[in-house]
Design an enzyme around this catalytic site. Structure first.
Site, short mmCIF file in Angstrom:
data_model
loop_
_atom_site.label_atom_id
_atom_site.label_comp_id
_atom_site.label_asym_id
_atom_site.label_seq_id
_atom_site.Cartn_x
_atom_site.Cartn_y
_atom_site.Cartn_z
N GLY A 48 -5.32 16.67 -19.62
CA GLY A 48 -3.80 16.68 -19.24
C GLY A 48 -2.99 17.67 -18.60
O GLY A 48 -3.70 18.60 -18.55
N CYS A 98 -4.31 23.81 -24.01
CA CYS A 98 -3.32 24.47 -22.75
C CYS A 98 -3.39 25.61 -22.18
O CYS A 98 -3.86 26.47 -22.07
CB CYS A 98 -1.57 24.79 -24.01
SG CYS A 98 -0.58 24.52 -22.40
N HIS A 119 1.50 16.50 -27.06
CA HIS A 119 1.82 17.53 -25.92
C HIS A 119 2.11 17.97 -24.47
O HIS A 119 3.43 18.58 -24.94
CB HIS A 119 0.32 18.20 -25.91
CG HIS A 119 -0.16 19.69 -25.92
ND1 HIS A 119 -0.77 19.95 -26.42
CD2 HIS A 119 -0.30 20.01 -24.21
CE1 HIS A 119 -0.70 21.15 -25.64
NE2 HIS A 119 -0.66 21.79 -24.33
O1 K1U Z 1 -1.14 21.04 -21.68
C1 K1U Z 1 -2.34 20.84 -21.10
O2 K1U Z 1 -2.36 22.54 -20.95
C2 K1U Z 1 -3.55 20.77 -21.26
C3 K1U Z 1 -4.50 20.23 -22.16
C4 K1U Z 1 -4.61 18.80 -23.40
C5 K1U Z 1 -4.21 19.14 -25.05
C6 K1U Z 1 -5.61 19.45 -25.03
C7 K1U Z 1 -6.44 19.25 -25.96
C8 K1U Z 1 -5.42 18.44 -26.87
C9 K1U Z 1 -4.10 18.80 -27.01
C10 K1U Z 1 -3.57 18.94 -24.86
C11 K1U Z 1 -6.12 21.04 -21.96
O3 K1U Z 1 -6.13 20.25 -21.24
S1 K1U Z 1 -6.53 21.68 -22.52
C12 K1U Z 1 -8.20 22.11 -22.04
C13 K1U Z 1 -9.14 21.31 -23.49
O4 K1U Z 1 -8.66 20.40 -23.64
C14 K1U Z 1 -10.36 20.41 -21.68
C15 K1U Z 1 -10.73 21.31 -21.34
C16 K1U Z 1 -12.28 20.39 -20.84
C17 K1U Z 1 -12.90 19.36 -20.97
C18 K1U Z 1 -12.22 18.67 -22.71
C19 K1U Z 1 -11.52 19.25 -23.08
ZN ZN Z 2 -0.31 22.19 -22.27
#
Ligand code: K1U
Ligand code: ZN
Length: 167
Positions: free
Chosen positions: A46, A91, A133
């Site tokens: 995200g 995040c 989030h």
């Molecule tokens: O908002 C952001 O910084 C993105 C965040 C979203 C999120 C992940 C997990 C739980 C709540 C919100 C991320 O994408 S962190 C990276 C991550 O979770 C990921 C990276 C690579 C593959 C799968 C997941």
């Molecule tokens: Zn975030």
């Protein structure tokens, strides 16, 4: 398309409250494309416009296994929220830090897509967590603000050490 720089916590610009999008213009569609490219490259599931220093209510999410189900939420609003679920969150603005946060287990969200159409989405699991989030980012809130004072103090010490090593 373009890769956009992602702001890192505790950058004060992450605290800004995003403004509603008045109309889904070509400029907004370009922002959506650039945000999607940035999210896939990071990689993440995200991204909120706040994280790329654009303070408009725009979110992109893709929680699919093959990264081929991009969802766009413009001017998202939560219509209903129910239950509670604890989930490990990460995040892109707090790289390398993961912790558990409790949020609503299911949400119904109304938003516009990149064509300006209004759609309602019922979400649970990772999609529900991710929507909440990212909507927090639009309000200037980063997930670490849900942590205990002790955990936040430890994170602050870790970030100070990282800064010392980088500088
Ligand atoms: O908002 C952001 O910084 C993105 C965040 C979203 C999120 C992940 C997990 C739980 C709540 C919100 C991320 O994408 S962190 C990276 C991550 O979770 C990921 C990276 C690579 C593959 C799968 C997941
Ligand atoms: Zn975030």
């Amino acid at each position: 398309m373009a890769l956009l720089p992602i702001l890192e916590y505790p950058d004060p610009r992450l605290k800004k409250v995003a403004a509603p999008v008045a109309a889904v213009t070509p400029e907004i569609r370009k922002l959506v494309r650039d945000m999607a490219e940035t999210m896939y490259a990071a990689p993440g599931v995200g991204l909120a416009a706040t994280q790329v220093d654009v303070h408009k209510r725009v979110i992109v999410i893709d929680v699919s296994e093959h990264k081929d189900e991009l969802r766009v939420f413009i001017n998202p609003e939560i219509l209903e929220a129910e239950g509670e679920a604890e989930c490990e969150e990460g995040c892109l603005s707090v790289p390398g830090y993961y912790d558990k946060v409790t949020r609503a287990a299911r949400v119904r969200v109304r938003a516009q897509n990149e064509n300006g159409e209004t759609c309602d989405v019922d979400a649970e699991g990772l999609l529900a967590v991710c929507i909440q989030h990212e909507m927090d980012h639009l309000l200037g809130k980063v997930f670490v603000e849900y942590l205990s004072p002790l955990k936040r103090a430890r994170l602050a010490a870790k970030l100070r050490k990282k800064q010392r090593l980088a500088g």
